[in-house]
Scaffold this active site. Structure first.
Site, PDB file in Angstrom:
ATOM      1  N   CYS A 128     -21.897 -15.500   5.035  1.00 38.80           N
ATOM      2  CA  CYS A 128     -20.910 -16.047   4.096  1.00 38.80           C
ATOM      3  C   CYS A 128     -19.603 -15.275   4.163  1.00 38.80           C
ATOM      4  O   CYS A 128     -19.394 -14.320   3.405  1.00 38.80           O
ATOM      5  CB  CYS A 128     -21.467 -16.009   2.684  1.00 38.80           C
ATOM      6  SG  CYS A 128     -23.071 -16.788   2.529  1.00 38.80           S
ATOM      7  N   LYS A 166     -24.493 -49.449  39.434  1.00 31.17           N
ATOM      8  CA  LYS A 166     -23.759 -50.003  40.586  1.00 31.17           C
ATOM      9  C   LYS A 166     -22.556 -50.816  40.129  1.00 31.17           C
ATOM     10  O   LYS A 166     -22.677 -51.639  39.217  1.00 31.17           O
ATOM     11  CB  LYS A 166     -24.688 -50.894  41.416  1.00 31.17           C
ATOM     12  CG  LYS A 166     -25.670 -50.103  42.236  1.00 31.17           C
ATOM     13  CD  LYS A 166     -26.342 -50.991  43.263  1.00 31.17           C
ATOM     14  CE  LYS A 166     -27.293 -50.142  44.094  1.00 31.17           C
ATOM     15  NZ  LYS A 166     -28.500 -50.834  44.457  1.00 31.17           N
ATOM     16  N   ARG A 205     -21.467 -14.080  19.570  1.00 23.67           N
ATOM     17  CA  ARG A 205     -20.679 -15.142  20.219  1.00 23.67           C
ATOM     18  C   ARG A 205     -21.301 -15.604  21.534  1.00 23.67           C
ATOM     19  O   ARG A 205     -21.133 -16.759  21.937  1.00 23.67           O
ATOM     20  CB  ARG A 205     -19.235 -14.674  20.427  1.00 23.67           C
ATOM     21  CG  ARG A 205     -18.418 -14.863  19.173  1.00 23.67           C
ATOM     22  CD  ARG A 205     -17.023 -14.314  19.227  1.00 23.67           C
ATOM     23  NE  ARG A 205     -16.356 -14.577  17.956  1.00 23.67           N
ATOM     24  CZ  ARG A 205     -15.368 -13.850  17.458  1.00 23.67           C
ATOM     25  NH1 ARG A 205     -14.913 -12.803  18.131  1.00 23.67           N
ATOM     26  NH2 ARG A 205     -14.823 -14.163  16.298  1.00 23.67           N
ATOM     27  N   GLU A 235     -17.484 -19.590  14.356  1.00 27.65           N
ATOM     28  CA  GLU A 235     -17.554 -18.193  14.828  1.00 27.65           C
ATOM     29  C   GLU A 235     -16.243 -17.754  15.495  1.00 27.65           C
ATOM     30  O   GLU A 235     -16.235 -17.054  16.503  1.00 27.65           O
ATOM     31  CB  GLU A 235     -18.765 -17.962  15.737  1.00 27.65           C
ATOM     32  CG  GLU A 235     -20.022 -17.830  14.900  1.00 27.65           C
ATOM     33  CD  GLU A 235     -21.191 -17.167  15.610  1.00 27.65           C
ATOM     34  OE1 GLU A 235     -22.265 -17.748  15.571  1.00 27.65           O
ATOM     35  OE2 GLU A 235     -21.020 -16.071  16.162  1.00 27.65           O
TER      36      GLU A 235
HETATM   37  C1  LIG Z   1     -19.518 -26.871  10.554  1.00 30.27           C
HETATM   38  C2  LIG Z   1     -19.005 -25.496  10.280  1.00 30.27           C
HETATM   39  C3  LIG Z   1     -19.906 -24.468  10.070  1.00 30.27           C
HETATM   40  C4  LIG Z   1     -19.433 -23.197   9.749  1.00 30.27           C
HETATM   41  N1  LIG Z   1     -20.327 -22.204   9.444  1.00 30.27           N
HETATM   42  C5  LIG Z   1     -19.861 -21.038   8.926  1.00 30.27           C
HETATM   43  C6  LIG Z   1     -20.761 -20.048   8.414  1.00 30.27           C
HETATM   44  O1  LIG Z   1     -21.989 -20.188   8.469  1.00 30.27           O
HETATM   45  N2  LIG Z   1     -20.227 -18.949   7.832  1.00 30.27           N
HETATM   46  C7  LIG Z   1     -18.891 -18.728   7.751  1.00 30.27           C
HETATM   47  O2  LIG Z   1     -18.484 -17.700   7.210  1.00 30.27           O
HETATM   48  N3  LIG Z   1     -18.004 -19.647   8.253  1.00 30.27           N
HETATM   49  C8  LIG Z   1     -18.467 -20.779   8.826  1.00 30.27           C
HETATM   50  N4  LIG Z   1     -17.584 -21.720   9.309  1.00 30.27           N
HETATM   51  C9  LIG Z   1     -16.164 -21.457   9.227  1.00 30.27           C
HETATM   52  C10 LIG Z   1     -15.483 -21.287  10.594  1.00 30.27           C
HETATM   53  O3  LIG Z   1     -15.787 -20.054  11.141  1.00 30.27           O
HETATM   54  C11 LIG Z   1     -13.977 -21.514  10.352  1.00 30.27           C
HETATM   55  O4  LIG Z   1     -13.803 -22.902  10.138  1.00 30.27           O
HETATM   56  C12 LIG Z   1     -13.126 -21.040  11.511  1.00 30.27           C
HETATM   57  O5  LIG Z   1     -13.144 -19.637  11.604  1.00 30.27           O
HETATM   58  C13 LIG Z   1     -11.658 -21.505  11.366  1.00 30.27           C
HETATM   59  O6  LIG Z   1     -11.167 -21.302  10.099  1.00 30.27           O
HETATM   60  P1  LIG Z   1     -10.432 -22.516   9.342  1.00 30.27           P
HETATM   61  O7  LIG Z   1     -11.328 -23.686   9.414  1.00 30.27           O
HETATM   62  O8  LIG Z   1     -10.027 -22.040   8.006  1.00 30.27           O
HETATM   63  O9  LIG Z   1      -9.175 -22.841  10.229  1.00 30.27           O
HETATM   64  P2  LIG Z   1      -7.732 -22.133  10.161  1.00 30.27           P
HETATM   65  O10 LIG Z   1      -7.899 -20.652  10.195  1.00 30.27           O
HETATM   66  O11 LIG Z   1      -6.952 -22.732   9.063  1.00 30.27           O
HETATM   67  O12 LIG Z   1      -7.108 -22.559  11.549  1.00 30.27           O
HETATM   68  C14 LIG Z   1      -6.523 -23.847  11.762  1.00 30.27           C
HETATM   69  C15 LIG Z   1      -5.964 -23.888  13.164  1.00 30.27           C
HETATM   70  O13 LIG Z   1      -4.954 -22.872  13.319  1.00 30.27           O
HETATM   71  C16 LIG Z   1      -5.275 -22.027  14.411  1.00 30.27           C
HETATM   72  N5  LIG Z   1      -4.849 -20.660  14.133  1.00 30.27           N
HETATM   73  C17 LIG Z   1      -5.044 -19.932  13.012  1.00 30.27           C
HETATM   74  N6  LIG Z   1      -4.503 -18.718  13.136  1.00 30.27           N
HETATM   75  C18 LIG Z   1      -3.975 -18.639  14.376  1.00 30.27           C
HETATM   76  C19 LIG Z   1      -3.263 -17.655  15.115  1.00 30.27           C
HETATM   77  N7  LIG Z   1      -3.023 -16.441  14.615  1.00 30.27           N
HETATM   78  N8  LIG Z   1      -2.832 -17.950  16.360  1.00 30.27           N
HETATM   79  C20 LIG Z   1      -3.097 -19.178  16.905  1.00 30.27           C
HETATM   80  N9  LIG Z   1      -3.737 -20.162  16.256  1.00 30.27           N
HETATM   81  C21 LIG Z   1      -4.177 -19.888  15.021  1.00 30.27           C
HETATM   82  C22 LIG Z   1      -6.791 -22.116  14.557  1.00 30.27           C
HETATM   83  O14 LIG Z   1      -7.220 -21.762  15.861  1.00 30.27           O
HETATM   84  C23 LIG Z   1      -7.024 -23.570  14.235  1.00 30.27           C
HETATM   85  O15 LIG Z   1      -6.799 -24.356  15.363  1.00 30.27           O
HETATM   86  C24 LIG Z   1     -18.049 -22.969   9.691  1.00 30.27           C
HETATM   87  C25 LIG Z   1     -17.141 -24.008   9.950  1.00 30.27           C
HETATM   88  C26 LIG Z   1     -17.599 -25.257  10.247  1.00 30.27           C
HETATM   89  C27 LIG Z   1     -16.608 -26.357  10.476  1.00 30.27           C
END
Ligand SMILES: Cc1cc2nc3c(=O)[nH]c(=O)nc-3n(C[C@H](O)[C@H](O)[C@H](O)COP(=O)(O)OP(=O)(O)OC[C@H]3O[C@@H](n4cnc5c(N)ncnc54)[C@H](O)[C@@H]3O)c2cc1C
Length: 379
Positions: free
Chosen positions: A124, A269, A243, A363
């Site tokens: 979490c 085909k 990872r 991740e």
């Molecule tokens: C189905 C699912 C399961 C998950 N399971 C878990 C879990 O078990 N535990 C947990 O803790 N989290 C979990 N997550 C969370 C996941 O790790 C995050 O969604 C992920 O780290 C991205 O964070 P965000 O969604 O807030 O995107 P944001 O951080 O808002 O990013 C949005 C976009 O901006 C880009 N971006 C952000 N900062 C930068 C930067 N500095 N430079 C370039 N690009 C950037 C990102 O790459 C992305 O494309 C899960 C997410 C999903 C969708």
């Protein structure tokens, strides 16, 4: 001498994981994708067969796989269904913080209770304001005598609804940002833990991430993993180790899509000949086969370095972004190769394409992986 041959024991492990996946995951993959139900029977079967808790050493009741062996298993689970695979593998992510920083007492207590009850755990970290910027968590843990009082909101938590234990990343020293974070084990049945909305999503639909609220949740101080304010470091060390697991599942997805599309292209085909005989299609297979092989070797490299306890951050980031980008590209190309049939739910490649997308996001997004690699490369 470097060998890419698996040992006899590793080949047996692959065969066991494949048998488990073929018998228990593959036949129900589409069913869980459509119903979005949690695959409890499969998870329990994974307990029966010793397929779950691979990262947990045998002395604590786990399967005691090396990182490399864990990747061999994850590739097979990912090939059969990455959604069900992540329901099983999420325990490794949630419990690795204890492996990298937890005391022997805490490990015995949590692993013992969890495994005895054939339970699940959830990692979490993510919050509305703390996604890629993982150090920005706003959930607080305030020490009051022998307990921490936790308040905050997490989202996107895989297995959050099913878990017995949560590994919660909290702010214990608000002025210090990432340096003021701690990782704390929270029993899911502690008063004040409230499971919220499930995330409706595109792929890996057997897994149902949820939002979680922590309202005045009290846990003993002994539930802190490592020391207070080491949480960010523990999270990063965890990702360095886990990872390669996400990456190996992605290799499995790509491999599966490739196999399905290959059979199709050899039989379908058009213009009087199998479409596989058209050079445009053949070259797509050449590129996909090369990419899957390269991705697997990057995964194995990261896993071997992890097992050798070498500095692996750069290499696990390379494996994660490359393998998951390959899974996305290969799945998309396989849908294209199968034409209308590929787009149809009568075939599995459309599901793999939806599933693969998520592996580029969780991740740490693949942009974040590139940030890690760039930072370490340009040092
Ligand atoms: C189905 C699912 C399961 C998950 N399971 C878990 C879990 O078990 N535990 C947990 O803790 N989290 C979990 N997550 C969370 C996941 O790790 C995050 O969604 C992920 O780290 C991205 O964070 P965000 O969604 O807030 O995107 P944001 O951080 O808002 O990013 C949005 C976009 O901006 C880009 N971006 C952000 N900062 C930068 C930067 N500095 N430079 C370039 N690009 C950037 C990102 O790459 C992305 O494309 C899960 C997410 C999903 C969708």
């Amino acid at each position: 001498m470097v060998s890419f041959e698996l040992s006899e024991e590793q080949q047996k492990l692959v065969a066991k994981a494949k048998e488990f996946a073929d018998g228990n995951i593959r036949p129900v993959a589409r069913q869980y994708d459509l119903s979005c139900e949690f695959p409890w029977p499969v998870v329990q079967k994974a307990y029966d067969e010793g397929i779950i808790n691979g990262a947990i050493p045998k002395q604590y009741g786990g399967a005691g796989h090396s990182s490399f062996d864990g990747c061999l298993v994850s590739e097979e689970l990912g090939a059969a269904c990455s959604g069900i695979g992540i329901c099983i593998d999420a325990n490794n992510l949630a419990l690795t913080p204890l492996l990298v920083g937890g005391s022997d007492d805490l490990k015995k207590r949590v692993f013992g209770h969890l495994i005895e009850n054939r339970g699940l755990a959830a990692f979490c970290l993510t919050e509305p304001e703390a996604g890629s910027d993982a150090g920005a968590v706003q959930t607080t843990a305030v020490r009051k005598g022998d307990v921490y009082v936790i308040n905050g909101h997490k989202r996107f938590i895989t297995n959050g609804k099913q878990a017995m234990y949560h590994t919660v990343f909290c702010n214990t020293d608000p002025g210090r940002g990432a340096r003021g974070m701690s990782a704390i084990v929270v029993p899911a049945d502690a008063p004040g833990v409230k499971i919220g909305r499930e995330l409706p999503k595109m792929g890996q639909r057997a897994s149902c991430p949820v939002e979680i609220d922590y309202n005045e949740v009290e846990v003993p101080v002994s539930n802190v993993i490592g020391k207070e304010n080491q949480g960010f470091l523990i999270a990063m060390k965890t990702f360095n180790r886990t990872r390669s697991g996400v990456a190996s599942a992605a290799v499995g997805m790509a491999r599966e899509a490739l196999d399905v599309a290959k059979k199709w292209a050899l039989n379908r085909k058009q213009f009087g000949q199998p479409i596989a005989s058209f050079q445009a299609i053949g070259f797509m297979f050449a590129e996909m086969a090369t990419q899957v092989t390269a991705a697997r070797f990057l995964v194995w490299n990261a896993a071997i370095l992890t097992d050798q306890e070498k500095e692996v951050g750069t290499y696990s980031a390379m494996a994660k972004y490359f393998a998951t980008d390959v899974a996305m590209k290969v799945a998309t190309d396989c849908v294209q190769i199968m034409g209308g049939e590929g787009y149809s739910q009568d075939n599995i490649v459309e599901k793999i394409m939806r599933d693969a997308k998520l592996s580029q996001i969780y991740e740490g997004t693949n942009q974040v992986q590139r940030l890690v690699i760039a930072k370490n490369t340009l040092k």
